[in-house]
Scaffold this motif. Structure first.
Motif, PDB file in Angstrom:
ATOM      1  N   ALA A  37       0.829  -1.207   0.000  1.00  0.00           N
ATOM      2  CA  ALA A  37       0.000   0.000   0.000  1.00  0.00           C
ATOM      3  C   ALA A  37       0.862   1.255   0.000  1.00  0.00           C
ATOM      4  CB  ALA A  37      -0.931   0.002   1.214  1.00  0.00           C
ATOM      5  N   LEU A  38       1.976   1.207   0.738  1.00  0.00           N
ATOM      6  CA  LEU A  38       2.854   2.372   0.789  1.00  0.00           C
ATOM      7  C   LEU A  38       3.636   2.552  -0.507  1.00  0.00           C
ATOM      8  CD1 LEU A  38       4.364   2.369   4.385  1.00  0.00           C
ATOM      9  CD2 LEU A  38       2.940   4.119   3.362  1.00  0.00           C
ATOM     10  N   PHE A  49      -0.206  10.867  -0.096  1.00  0.00           N
ATOM     11  CA  PHE A  49      -0.884  11.340   1.108  1.00  0.00           C
ATOM     12  C   PHE A  49      -1.954  10.345   1.552  1.00  0.00           C
ATOM     13  CE2 PHE A  49      -4.808  13.401   2.563  1.00  0.00           C
ATOM     14  CZ  PHE A  49      -4.384  13.879   3.793  1.00  0.00           C
ATOM     15  N   ALA A  50      -2.790   9.891   0.615  1.00  0.00           N
ATOM     16  CA  ALA A  50      -3.853   8.943   0.953  1.00  0.00           C
ATOM     17  C   ALA A  50      -3.277   7.641   1.481  1.00  0.00           C
ATOM     18  CB  ALA A  50      -4.720   8.679  -0.272  1.00  0.00           C
ATOM     19  N   GLY A  89       0.433  12.417   5.052  1.00  0.00           N
ATOM     20  CA  GLY A  89      -0.687  11.514   5.292  1.00  0.00           C
ATOM     21  C   GLY A  89      -0.613  10.860   6.655  1.00  0.00           C
ATOM     22  N   ALA A  90       0.608  10.540   7.109  1.00  0.00           N
ATOM     23  CA  ALA A  90       0.760   9.922   8.430  1.00  0.00           C
ATOM     24  C   ALA A  90       0.317  10.886   9.529  1.00  0.00           C
ATOM     25  CB  ALA A  90       2.214   9.509   8.638  1.00  0.00           C
ATOM     26  N   SER A  91       0.659  12.166   9.380  1.00  0.00           N
ATOM     27  CA  SER A  91       0.241  13.150  10.377  1.00  0.00           C
ATOM     28  C   SER A  91      -1.282  13.287  10.403  1.00  0.00           C
ATOM     29  CB  SER A  91       0.881  14.509  10.068  1.00  0.00           C
ATOM     30  OG  SER A  91       2.285  14.432  10.200  1.00  0.00           O
ATOM     31  N   PHE A  92      -1.897  13.230   9.224  1.00  0.00           N
ATOM     32  CA  PHE A  92      -3.352  13.334   9.168  1.00  0.00           C
ATOM     33  C   PHE A  92      -4.016  12.053   9.685  1.00  0.00           C
ATOM     34  CE2 PHE A  92      -7.500  13.190   7.032  1.00  0.00           C
ATOM     35  CZ  PHE A  92      -7.990  14.458   7.329  1.00  0.00           C
TER      36      PHE A  92
END
Length: 541
Positions: A37-38, A49-50, A89-92
């Protein structure tokens, strides 16, 4: 007071333990899927980001995602501009923790009902095998999160009576900045922004802090979570340092923007409570957390490419080009470490094959007189790095990749030792009789070099094998023919031996190049022995 401290410490500890178990369990249960996925969905910045947000929401740890991304960038699995999107994306994605705590953990006594989940997960961990064990660990961790939240709630209720942070001055930039600093310190001590946010939510629910202070604490938790990435980058290579700097820069800038715009955010939250049905301070705080991180994403994501380029200029590459992906930061992730080894072998093999082609074409070798020594040092470093990767069970898929890399190192070391033809063999290259042999050798080496660059058609390995068969057959024909012609006076003995050395040198160089390509081909799994009979025929070096 002692009971209060014990409950607070125990609640935080149970929450951290639960987060850790959930993260480890999910990574083991779906680690390959998360890795794909990454790496698969990280083309454009929005996709990156997603991908980062989804993975972080699943494993409940932005630190785990960031450390993994550092490893992937170091290994060459992700380009740095892609990693910038994943970090955002990790922060979100980590804001999902606040929603889980606000919606489930504080409204209902979930801790009691989560105890059977902890028991079931523990039994699965003890009695299951393979992915069942990993799933059991994740389930037990998920249950412990809510047990920890409930314990924290009990402790926070007593803390409000002993020490009420809400009574401290909260107005002005200085007051908000002080609360943010406390949030940073909490996250650094706990090594988890999720734990800091959960603690803040329970403190807000118990009345130990007011909403303005809780908002500043959450901003501090967002900034403090970058410390884990910084620690992971210490001693790492340039990719690790770049990724850590991107994480720090984004979270720090987002936190400062949120702190400066806090009055506007508070008015917006008040409007949402009145018009959108936000129920209670806890949900409002979770919404605030999501909103200010989202604002940072809106500001930075469109300029992710320029942001990445600025960091690349700030931290330029200094490592040797061939082994730049061999970063100690990836050793904790065997998949990324083995991919770093594979890529380093690909780069080094391309250089070695290029020098062999230069020899066959009578061109000056690229890279100057020190290149041969550099290639030898690169092979030694790759071999040493491979030995540092933690052991892998023989029945795991990664074991095959490790074996393939070991085969490739063996053939590459032998090929590097053949960069120079034997004495006299180079002079025999002018003999017209060797022209077909040299042409086949060039074709095999050129096809291998292009293949390792990812340029060839799908059947390039099969084409190399076919040409190698022709070259081996030509060797078998030419050897007795040259000896017979020499016996008849056609060649002086010295010239004949030089020709035979040249034929054998070309064949062995082409053979080792083929084997290297077979084991290192992009998106091609390790291959069986190309021909057992040929191995026996080409005994020795």
């Amino acid at each position: 007071m002692t009971a209060l401290v014990f409950k607070l410490a125990g609640g935080i500890g149970l929450f951290l333990l639960g987060i850790g178990m959930l993260t480890d369990g999910l990574k083991a249960f779906a680690g390959e899927a998360l890795r794909r996925a990454l790496t698969r969905f990280t083309g454009a910045p929005l996709k990156a980001f997603a991908s980062g947000a989804l993975v972080t929401a699943m494993v409940q740890s932005s630190s785990a995602t960031t450390v993994t991304v550092i490893g992937f960038v170091s290994a060459g699995l992700l380009a740095f501009p892609q990693a910038v999107g994943v970090v955002m994306g990790a922060s979100f994605g980590t804001t999902a923790t606040g929603w889980i705590v606000a919606v489930l953990g504080l409204k209902v006594s979930v801790g009691f009902y989560a105890l059977p989940l902890v028991g079931a997960g523990a039994f699965m961990r003890l009695l299951g095998r393979g992915r069942v064990r990993a799933l059991g660990l994740a389930l037990a961790g998920f249950g412990l999160i809510f047990v920890g939240i409930e314990t924290l709630q009990d402790g926070m209720g007593g803390l409000a009576a002993v020490f009420n942070l809400a009574r401290l001055p909260a107005g002005g930039f200085a007051g908000h900045f002080a609360a943010m600093a406390i949030g940073v310190a909490m996250t650094v001590v706990m090594q988890s922004s999720s734990a800091a946010v959960a603690t803040t939510l329970t403190a807000l629910h118990a009345g130990a802090v007011n909403f303005d202070q809780a908002a500043s604490l959450v901003i501090g938790a967002s900034v403090g979570t970058t410390v884990t990435g910084v620690l992971a980058a210490i001693g790492g290579g340039v990719p690790a340092k770049r990724t850590a700097l991107a994480h720090v820069s984004f979270n720090l800038a987002t936190g400062l923007i949120a702190l400066a715009a806090l009055p506007a955010f508070l008015r917006l939250i008040g409007w949402a409570e009145a018009n959108l049905g936000l129920d209670g301070d806890a949900m409002s705080l979770a919404a605030f957390h999501t909103a200010f991180i989202g604002l940072g994403v809106v500001v930075f994501l469109p300029f992710a490419g320029r942001f990445a380029a600025a960091i690349e200029r700030l931290i330029p590459h200094t490592e040797p080009l061939l082994t730049r992906h061999l970063d100690a930061a990836v050793l904790e992730a065997p998949a990324a470490a083995l991919e770093a080894v594979r890529r380093s072998l690909v780069y080094t093999s391309r250089e070695v094959i290029g020098r062999l082609l230069a020899t066959l074409d009578r061109r000056a070798a690229r890279g100057g007189p020190a290149s041969t020594a550099d290639l030898g040092r690169a092979i030694e470093r790759i071999q040493g790095f491979l030995g540092q990767i933690p052991p892998i069970a023989a029945d795991e898929p990664l074991s095959n990749l490790r074996v393939a890399c070991m085969h490739a190192i063996d053939h590459l070391a032998r090929l590097q030792g053949r960069l120079e033809p034997p004495a006299g063999a180079r002079g025999a290259f002018d003999d017209g009789r060797l022209a077909p042999t040299l042409e086949l050798g060039r074709a095999i080496l050129s096809m291998g070099e292009r293949g390792l660059r990812g340029e060839p058609a799908e059947d390039w390995l099969e084409s190399m094998e076919r040409l190698m068969d022709e070259l081996s057959e030509m060797h078998r024909r030419e050897r007795p023919a040259v000896l017979q012609q020499t016996a008849a006076g056609g060649y002086p003995p010295g010239r004949a031996l030089a020709m035979l050395d040249a034929i054998r040198w070309v064949e062995r160089a082409a053979y080792h190049a083929l084997r290297i390509c077979a084991y290192l081909a992009p998106e091609t799994p390790e291959r069986e022995e190309i021909e057992t009979a040929r191995e026996a025929a080409l005994e020795g070096d």
